[in-house]
Motif scaffolding. Structure first.
Motif, PDB file in Angstrom:
ATOM      1  N   PRO A   1     -22.656 -62.415  62.712  1.00 43.76           N
ATOM      2  CA  PRO A   1     -22.988 -63.143  63.946  1.00 43.76           C
ATOM      3  C   PRO A   1     -21.862 -63.171  64.973  1.00 43.76           C
ATOM      4  O   PRO A   1     -22.114 -63.158  66.178  1.00 43.76           O
ATOM      5  CB  PRO A   1     -23.308 -64.555  63.428  1.00 43.76           C
ATOM      6  N   ARG A   2     -20.628 -63.196  64.507  1.00 39.82           N
ATOM      7  CA  ARG A   2     -19.492 -63.217  65.429  1.00 39.82           C
ATOM      8  C   ARG A   2     -19.468 -61.966  66.307  1.00 39.82           C
ATOM      9  O   ARG A   2     -18.896 -61.967  67.396  1.00 39.82           O
ATOM     10  CB  ARG A   2     -18.189 -63.316  64.631  1.00 39.82           C
TER      11      ARG A   2
ATOM     12  N   LYS B   1     -14.105 -59.696  52.845  1.00 40.43           N
ATOM     13  CA  LYS B   1     -15.415 -59.978  52.262  1.00 40.43           C
ATOM     14  C   LYS B   1     -15.447 -61.293  51.489  1.00 40.43           C
ATOM     15  O   LYS B   1     -16.514 -61.738  51.066  1.00 40.43           O
ATOM     16  CB  LYS B   1     -15.826 -58.823  51.330  1.00 40.43           C
ATOM     17  N   ASP B   2     -14.302 -61.900  51.295  1.00 42.17           N
ATOM     18  CA  ASP B   2     -14.246 -63.117  50.495  1.00 42.17           C
ATOM     19  C   ASP B   2     -14.771 -64.340  51.237  1.00 42.17           C
ATOM     20  O   ASP B   2     -15.302 -65.264  50.627  1.00 42.17           O
ATOM     21  CB  ASP B   2     -12.800 -63.393  50.039  1.00 42.17           C
ATOM     22  N   ALA B   3     -14.613 -64.365  52.580  1.00 39.55           N
ATOM     23  CA  ALA B   3     -14.993 -65.570  53.321  1.00 39.55           C
ATOM     24  C   ALA B   3     -15.839 -65.265  54.539  1.00 39.55           C
ATOM     25  O   ALA B   3     -16.946 -65.785  54.690  1.00 39.55           O
ATOM     26  CB  ALA B   3     -13.731 -66.332  53.738  1.00 39.55           C
ATOM     27  N   LYS B   4     -15.351 -64.400  55.437  1.00 42.07           N
ATOM     28  CA  LYS B   4     -16.005 -64.185  56.721  1.00 42.07           C
ATOM     29  C   LYS B   4     -17.171 -63.208  56.641  1.00 42.07           C
ATOM     30  O   LYS B   4     -18.004 -63.167  57.543  1.00 42.07           O
ATOM     31  CB  LYS B   4     -14.980 -63.696  57.758  1.00 42.07           C
TER      32      LYS B   4
ATOM     33  N   ARG C   1      -5.212 -62.150  61.876  1.00 37.58           N
ATOM     34  CA  ARG C   1      -5.586 -63.311  62.673  1.00 37.58           C
ATOM     35  C   ARG C   1      -6.032 -62.888  64.069  1.00 37.58           C
ATOM     36  O   ARG C   1      -7.045 -63.356  64.590  1.00 37.58           O
ATOM     37  CB  ARG C   1      -4.397 -64.273  62.763  1.00 37.58           C
ATOM     38  N   ALA C   2      -5.277 -61.985  64.686  1.00 38.68           N
ATOM     39  CA  ALA C   2      -5.595 -61.535  66.045  1.00 38.68           C
ATOM     40  C   ALA C   2      -6.949 -60.841  66.108  1.00 38.68           C
ATOM     41  O   ALA C   2      -7.655 -60.934  67.117  1.00 38.68           O
ATOM     42  CB  ALA C   2      -4.497 -60.607  66.546  1.00 38.68           C
ATOM     43  N   TYR C   3      -7.312 -60.156  65.045  1.00 42.15           N
ATOM     44  CA  TYR C   3      -8.578 -59.431  64.994  1.00 42.15           C
ATOM     45  C   TYR C   3      -9.764 -60.339  65.303  1.00 42.15           C
ATOM     46  O   TYR C   3     -10.714 -59.938  65.969  1.00 42.15           O
ATOM     47  CB  TYR C   3      -8.727 -58.808  63.598  1.00 42.15           C
ATOM     48  N   TRP C   4      -9.701 -61.585  64.848  1.00 42.66           N
ATOM     49  CA  TRP C   4     -10.820 -62.516  65.031  1.00 42.66           C
ATOM     50  C   TRP C   4     -10.807 -63.173  66.403  1.00 42.66           C
ATOM     51  O   TRP C   4     -11.720 -63.928  66.738  1.00 42.66           O
ATOM     52  CB  TRP C   4     -10.813 -63.574  63.924  1.00 42.66           C
ATOM     53  N   TRP C   5      -9.789 -62.894  67.217  1.00 44.73           N
ATOM     54  CA  TRP C   5      -9.772 -63.392  68.592  1.00 44.73           C
ATOM     55  C   TRP C   5     -10.568 -62.488  69.530  1.00 44.73           C
ATOM     56  O   TRP C   5     -10.984 -62.921  70.606  1.00 44.73           O
ATOM     57  CB  TRP C   5      -8.336 -63.475  69.121  1.00 44.73           C
TER      58      TRP C   5
END
Length: 277
Positions: free
Chosen positions: A13-14, A75-78, A250-254
């Protein structure tokens, strides 16, 4: 409900707007009147590329990457791991059938762009081509993300989009794909998968992303200097990340937020021309 939650998470969804966003931008720039923004073609393409196309794209990816993803911490969380569930295969097949329906509601001028999306979207992950395992072809094939926007532009305007737009958008997607592969360098190497990022290494991959994003800005700048200036945000972001020492994972998810803001500005520019141009 558990199955639906799994499929929604599989669809990322992100990242939904990575496919649906270009449709919105394409429609905004193709429209001559407000009515054009809400044609059957525009609404059908937006609906398909918002969810079913993401199930297709990422479902195929997860099925053929099951072994690789076993060691991928993302794959563990997101995200989710495919574990042989037949429901996933059925959902992917249904999404493909819905994709065929887009040809029935769009004019022929949009069909080559749609064909390009489906071919690249499947063969990026699936044999025999499996572009994602060949350095630079993995990056080049990710032009698939701009093709929904090109199809929407063609469907609404009746003509193909300007070549500079396609080139600029294609280069933008190449940068996005390769940047997203940086967090996967270690898991991909452990699994024996070769990508542009594993081939170049982290530092040179940053430079590669900055280069293709700068070229994208130059391509858009040939249409309008304001577009070029807007796209410079991407190489600037790479420079800021490398200078700040922020962890790339971390930056990847921004980037979904950055892409949403840039896409919003582009869309508002197109809508301004519709209303006031």
């Amino acid at each position: 409900m558990a199955t639906l939650r799994y499929l929604l998470k599989l669809s990322r969804p992100r990242f939904w707007l990575y496919l649906a966003g270009p449709v919105v931008v394409g429609v905004a720039f193709a429209a001559d009147t407000v009515t054009d923004l809400f044609t059957l073609e525009a609404l059908a393409l937006f609906a398909y590329f918002l969810l079913p196309a993401n199930v297709l794209l990422y479902g195929v990816n997860d099925v053929f990457d099951a072994d690789v993803d076993a060691a991928n911490p993302k794959k563990d969380a997101k995200e989710v791991r495919y574990q042989g569930d037949s429901t996933v295969v059925a959902a992917v097949a249904l999404s493909a059938l819905l994709g065929l329906a887009t040809f029935a509601v769009t004019p022929a001028v949009a069909w080559p762009w749609l064909v390009g999306f489906f071919v690249l979207g499947v063969e990026y992950s699936a044999p025999p081509l499996r572009f994602k395992t060949t350095p630079f072809l993995d990056s080049l094939s990710n032009g698939l993300y701009i093709l929904p926007g090109a199809a929407a532009y063609a469907a609404v305007s009746g003509t193909n989009p300007p070549i500079a737009t396609v080139v600029g958008g294609w280069l933008w997607t190449m940068g996005m794909h390769t940047f997203s592969a940086i967090p996967d360098i270690d898991p991909d190497r452990a699994a024996g998968i070769e990508t542009t990022a594993t081939y170049l290494g982290e530092t040179r991959t940053y430079w590669y992303c900055a280069l293709v994003w700068l070229l994208a800005a130059l391509a858009f700048g040939t249409l309008d200097l304001r577009l070029g200036a807007l796209m410079v945000a991407y190489p600037i972001a790479v420079f800021a990340i490398t200078r700040s020492g922020v962890d790339v994972e971390r930056a990847y998810w921004w980037y979904p937020a950055l892409n949403t803001v840039v896409g919003m500005v582009l869309t508002l520019g197109g809508l301004w021309e519709v209303v006031y141009g």
